[in-house]
Design a protein around this motif. Structure first.
Motif, PDB file in Angstrom:
ATOM      1  N   GLU A  47       2.832   0.959   7.056  1.00 43.82           N
ATOM      2  CA  GLU A  47       2.376  -0.064   7.777  1.00 43.82           C
ATOM      3  C   GLU A  47       2.432   0.410   9.274  1.00 43.82           C
ATOM      4  O   GLU A  47       1.605  -0.027   9.895  1.00 43.82           O
ATOM      5  CB  GLU A  47       3.996  -0.992   7.739  1.00 43.82           C
ATOM      6  N   GLY A  48       3.182   1.357   9.558  1.00 44.23           N
ATOM      7  CA  GLY A  48       3.193   1.870  11.001  1.00 44.23           C
ATOM      8  C   GLY A  48       1.605   2.434  11.253  1.00 44.23           C
ATOM      9  O   GLY A  48       0.852   2.183  12.307  1.00 44.23           O
ATOM     10  N   TRP A  49       1.219   3.277  10.252  1.00 44.03           N
ATOM     11  CA  TRP A  49      -0.159   3.954  10.498  1.00 44.03           C
ATOM     12  C   TRP A  49      -1.304   2.870  10.379  1.00 44.03           C
ATOM     13  O   TRP A  49      -2.028   2.980  11.103  1.00 44.03           O
ATOM     14  CB  TRP A  49      -0.321   5.149   9.388  1.00 44.03           C
ATOM     15  N   ASP A  88      -6.507   1.509   4.479  1.00 45.40           N
ATOM     16  CA  ASP A  88      -5.146   0.970   3.979  1.00 45.40           C
ATOM     17  C   ASP A  88      -4.846   1.125   2.609  1.00 45.40           C
ATOM     18  O   ASP A  88      -3.660   1.295   2.100  1.00 45.40           O
ATOM     19  CB  ASP A  88      -5.302  -0.588   4.192  1.00 45.40           C
ATOM     20  N   LYS A  89      -5.671   1.281   1.501  1.00 45.86           N
ATOM     21  CA  LYS A  89      -5.423   1.450   0.285  1.00 45.86           C
ATOM     22  C   LYS A  89      -4.983   2.883   0.014  1.00 45.86           C
ATOM     23  O   LYS A  89      -4.063   3.300  -0.748  1.00 45.86           O
ATOM     24  CB  LYS A  89      -7.067   1.503  -0.675  1.00 45.86           C
ATOM     25  N   VAL A  90      -5.636   3.895   0.786  1.00 47.80           N
ATOM     26  CA  VAL A  90      -5.021   5.158   0.822  1.00 47.80           C
ATOM     27  C   VAL A  90      -3.613   5.287   1.400  1.00 47.80           C
ATOM     28  O   VAL A  90      -2.767   5.902   0.700  1.00 47.80           O
ATOM     29  CB  VAL A  90      -6.185   6.244   1.480  1.00 47.80           C
ATOM     30  N   LEU A  91      -3.343   4.433   2.570  1.00 51.76           N
ATOM     31  CA  LEU A  91      -2.083   4.570   3.101  1.00 51.76           C
ATOM     32  C   LEU A  91      -0.989   4.214   2.019  1.00 51.76           C
ATOM     33  O   LEU A  91      -0.017   4.865   1.996  1.00 51.76           O
ATOM     34  CB  LEU A  91      -1.987   3.837   4.449  1.00 51.76           C
ATOM     35  N   ARG A  92      -1.180   2.913   1.615  1.00 53.57           N
ATOM     36  CA  ARG A  92      -0.264   2.530   0.457  1.00 53.57           C
ATOM     37  C   ARG A  92      -0.017   3.323  -0.697  1.00 53.57           C
ATOM     38  O   ARG A  92       1.085   3.455  -1.233  1.00 53.57           O
ATOM     39  CB  ARG A  92      -0.914   0.928  -0.157  1.00 53.57           C
TER      40      ARG A  92
END
Length: 135
Positions: free
Chosen positions: A104-106, A91-95
């Motif tokens: 959010e989707g991923w 989640d940190k990487v996605l953000r």
């Protein structure tokens, strides 16, 4: 033009970038790094395979051949709490790497997959409340 079969809008290049950044973090992570180090000899090949997994899961692109459930079960060193740590880092990487809607989707997809893997890998080894089954 966006792929009409995609779960959400993200490019193959963005998937490759997220996977690379994530595994940079994994290698440095105090809990996850040693677990992966036991199993991954060729990081570029591992990252390419994981990127193919995500391209299949998100964009419905063929090319991934494997069973994450079988791989994680066979690892033998996946323990309770590791999936939560994995998802937190992811989640940190996605953000950091994507816009909020993409992240959010991923993230939602990753958390669904994580719950399934946790149940199939870790929770099958425990009783209710996380009490370990002793064999």
């Amino acid at each position: 033009m966006a792929d009409p079969l995609a779960r959400f809008e993200v490019s193959e290049e963005e998937i490759d970038r997220v996977v690379a950044r994530f595994y940079e973090r994994v290698r440095a992570h105090s809990m996850l790094g040693p677990v992966f180090a036991v199993h991954v000899d060729d990081w570029p090949a591992h990252e390419a395979k994981v990127a193919r997994f995500w391209k299949n899961a998100i964009l419905r692109k063929p090319g991934y051949d494997g069973s994450p459930m079988q791989v994680h079960r066979a690892a033998g060193n996946v323990r309770p709490g590791m999936f939560s740590a994995w998802l937190a880092e992811f989640d940190k990487v996605l953000r950091a790497e994507l816009d909020p809607a993409q992240a959010e989707g991923w993230s939602a997809l990753a958390h669904r997959i994580g719950r399934s893997l946790r149940q199939g890998v870790v929770e099958r080894e425990t009783f209710a409340g996380g009490i370990p089954k002793l064999k």
